[in-house]
Design an enzyme around this catalytic site. Sequence first.
Site, PDB file in Angstrom:
ATOM      1  N   LYS A   1       1.940  -3.734   6.641  1.00  0.00           N
ATOM      2  CA  LYS A   1       2.358  -3.755   5.225  1.00  0.00           C
ATOM      3  C   LYS A   1       3.861  -3.467   5.130  1.00  0.00           C
ATOM      4  CE  LYS A   1      -1.513  -4.723   3.320  1.00  0.00           C
ATOM      5  NZ  LYS A   1      -1.692  -6.080   2.794  1.00  0.00           N
TER       6      LYS A   1
ATOM      7  N   TYR B   1      -2.375  -1.067  10.701  1.00  0.00           N
ATOM      8  CA  TYR B   1      -2.575  -1.802   9.441  1.00  0.00           C
ATOM      9  C   TYR B   1      -1.417  -1.507   8.487  1.00  0.00           C
ATOM     10  CZ  TYR B   1      -3.992  -2.134   4.581  1.00  0.00           C
ATOM     11  OH  TYR B   1      -3.988  -2.364   3.227  1.00  0.00           O
TER      12      TYR B   1
ATOM     13  N   SER C   1       0.833  -1.196   0.000  1.00  0.00           N
ATOM     14  CA  SER C   1       0.000   0.000   0.000  1.00  0.00           C
ATOM     15  C   SER C   1       0.873   1.253   0.000  1.00  0.00           C
ATOM     16  CB  SER C   1      -0.853  -0.022   1.269  1.00  0.00           C
ATOM     17  OG  SER C   1      -1.355   1.259   1.540  1.00  0.00           O
TER      18      SER C   1
HETATM   19  P1  NAD Z   1     -10.720  -7.915   1.020  1.00  0.00           P
HETATM   20  O1  NAD Z   1     -10.934  -7.960   2.490  1.00  0.00           O
HETATM   21  O2  NAD Z   1     -11.901  -7.760   0.134  1.00  0.00           O
HETATM   22  O3  NAD Z   1      -9.908  -9.201   0.537  1.00  0.00           O
HETATM   23  C1  NAD Z   1      -8.994  -9.891   1.362  1.00  0.00           C
HETATM   24  C2  NAD Z   1      -9.359 -11.360   1.313  1.00  0.00           C
HETATM   25  O4  NAD Z   1      -8.432 -12.085   2.128  1.00  0.00           O
HETATM   26  C3  NAD Z   1     -10.755 -11.640   1.878  1.00  0.00           C
HETATM   27  O5  NAD Z   1     -11.448 -12.509   0.993  1.00  0.00           O
HETATM   28  C4  NAD Z   1     -10.479 -12.315   3.216  1.00  0.00           C
HETATM   29  O6  NAD Z   1     -11.502 -13.237   3.563  1.00  0.00           O
HETATM   30  C5  NAD Z   1      -9.146 -12.994   2.936  1.00  0.00           C
HETATM   31  N1  NAD Z   1      -8.334 -13.237   4.131  1.00  0.00           N
HETATM   32  C6  NAD Z   1      -8.015 -12.354   5.125  1.00  0.00           C
HETATM   33  N2  NAD Z   1      -7.241 -12.959   6.042  1.00  0.00           N
HETATM   34  C7  NAD Z   1      -7.041 -14.233   5.610  1.00  0.00           C
HETATM   35  C8  NAD Z   1      -6.340 -15.347   6.145  1.00  0.00           C
HETATM   36  N3  NAD Z   1      -5.712 -15.292   7.318  1.00  0.00           N
HETATM   37  N4  NAD Z   1      -6.328 -16.504   5.435  1.00  0.00           N
HETATM   38  C9  NAD Z   1      -6.992 -16.599   4.254  1.00  0.00           C
HETATM   39  N5  NAD Z   1      -7.695 -15.580   3.721  1.00  0.00           N
HETATM   40  C10 NAD Z   1      -7.724 -14.417   4.403  1.00  0.00           C
HETATM   41  O7  NAD Z   1      -9.656  -6.755   0.742  1.00  0.00           O
HETATM   42  P2  NAD Z   1      -9.155  -6.127  -0.631  1.00  0.00           P
HETATM   43  O8  NAD Z   1      -9.593  -4.719  -0.671  1.00  0.00           O
HETATM   44  O9  NAD Z   1      -9.479  -7.044  -1.750  1.00  0.00           O
HETATM   45  O10 NAD Z   1      -7.594  -6.115  -0.359  1.00  0.00           O
HETATM   46  C11 NAD Z   1      -6.746  -7.179  -0.771  1.00  0.00           C
HETATM   47  C12 NAD Z   1      -5.345  -6.905  -0.245  1.00  0.00           C
HETATM   48  O11 NAD Z   1      -4.903  -5.647  -0.737  1.00  0.00           O
HETATM   49  C13 NAD Z   1      -5.262  -6.812   1.283  1.00  0.00           C
HETATM   50  O12 NAD Z   1      -4.046  -7.398   1.699  1.00  0.00           O
HETATM   51  C14 NAD Z   1      -5.248  -5.322   1.539  1.00  0.00           C
HETATM   52  O13 NAD Z   1      -4.607  -5.002   2.729  1.00  0.00           O
HETATM   53  C15 NAD Z   1      -4.470  -4.822   0.338  1.00  0.00           C
HETATM   54  N6  NAD Z   1      -4.749  -3.422   0.004  1.00  0.00           N
HETATM   55  C16 NAD Z   1      -6.038  -3.011  -0.203  1.00  0.00           C
HETATM   56  C17 NAD Z   1      -6.309  -1.684  -0.486  1.00  0.00           C
HETATM   57  C18 NAD Z   1      -7.725  -1.207  -0.689  1.00  0.00           C
HETATM   58  O14 NAD Z   1      -7.944   0.009  -0.691  1.00  0.00           O
HETATM   59  N7  NAD Z   1      -8.701  -2.071  -0.877  1.00  0.00           N
HETATM   60  C19 NAD Z   1      -5.264  -0.757  -0.561  1.00  0.00           C
HETATM   61  C20 NAD Z   1      -3.942  -1.200  -0.362  1.00  0.00           C
HETATM   62  C21 NAD Z   1      -3.701  -2.558  -0.080  1.00  0.00           C
END
Ligand code: NAD
Length: 338
Positions: free
Chosen positions: A152, A148, A123
Amino acid sequence: MILVAGGAGYIGSHTCVELIKHGYEILVLDNFSNSSAKVFDRLKKITDQDIPYVDVDICDEAGLESVFSTYDIQAVIHFAGLKAVGESMLNPLVYFENNIAGTSTLLKVMKRHTVKHMIFSSSATVYGEINPSPYQESMQTGMPTNTYGYTKLVVEQMLQKLDQAEEGWSIALLRYFNPIGAHPSGLIGEHPKGIPNNLLPYVTQVAVGLREKLSIFGGDYDTADGTAVRDYLHVVDLAVAHVLALKNRLDHTGCDIWNVGTGNGYSVLDIKNTFEQVNQLQVPFEIVARREGDLASFYADSSKIQNELGWEVQYQLDDMLAHSWNWQKNNPNGYESA
Ligand code: NAD
Ligand code: UDP
């Protein structure tokens, strides 16, 4: 086969579509802590394929061992993480365990099976408070303003140290800016559990009548209209970036970093006003106090991913906001309305 950890979630599900479009065979691994297995019915409608999945937690070493022993996995795209900023400040140990220890367990099992390609969801928060925009990958990372973001940064550093210490790893750190929007079909999108933390789900939930009004956090920032500026990008463009990063990593070793943002900054008021204009509706709002830990403005220098991976933005802000609304209005309760 490519293992998509966290592939049932918002960004992961869109990435599954693009991976299949580009001919990759995939397996999704998810514990469904923030997603629903109903997404696979929707993905079938889009891709005409039954995507195989396993209900496994990345903290469960025995579960991972069984997956890596059963399937011929070539690379891992690692989305599996918790991402609620407020919750991370209240329960840091949950975030350390899930995001940091979970990644460590995943890497241990990957190594045991000689799987050394990983694309990691990082991120822009790792640039911290000190760096000026546009953020460039060559800048020193700073200290994220919340727990959080700290997880990262720690995982990025773990992956860099692993690459320095051992031969053969091939890692991409993708630093996302602010992904919004949904698949143009309206079949998959973002539906956070509980009160949305992020701007767009909040805006669409107000528009669909689930919430009364949008609170804009801070109207006195040093920006053109006083509200905070971010670099919003379409989730499908972000998904495509994963396919390009994967292709690159399958041919290279080492650890490399790419920003994934458009380079354009929009304020919270720009987003609200454009959303209203594009979708011909009103979003009641009020300006309230700043949210703790928020920065006034940041956006990407996206030249590295464009030059090195050939990434091009396909969608503009109007498309992002139209697609967000298309998803929300057709699925007021997310996948539960299926
Ligand atoms: P999301 O919550 O929709 O997707 C994450 C998925 O991981 C979910 O399906 C959840 O059930 C699964 N998960 C979480 N912990 C787990 C575990 N211990 N074992 C197995 N599965 C697990 O989130 P997203 O928005 O799709 O984000 C995906 C990734 O991108 C995350 O790591 C998030 O931190 C990162 N990210 C997201 C954003 C954003 O704005 N959405 C920005 C920067 C980084
Ligand atoms: N924001 C807001 N009201 C909300 C949610 C977010 O005003 O209900 C603002 C937030 O303060 C930030 C921008 O919208 O300036 C983007 O916030 P988000 O949480 O989506 O992303 P991030 O903070 O990670 O950039």
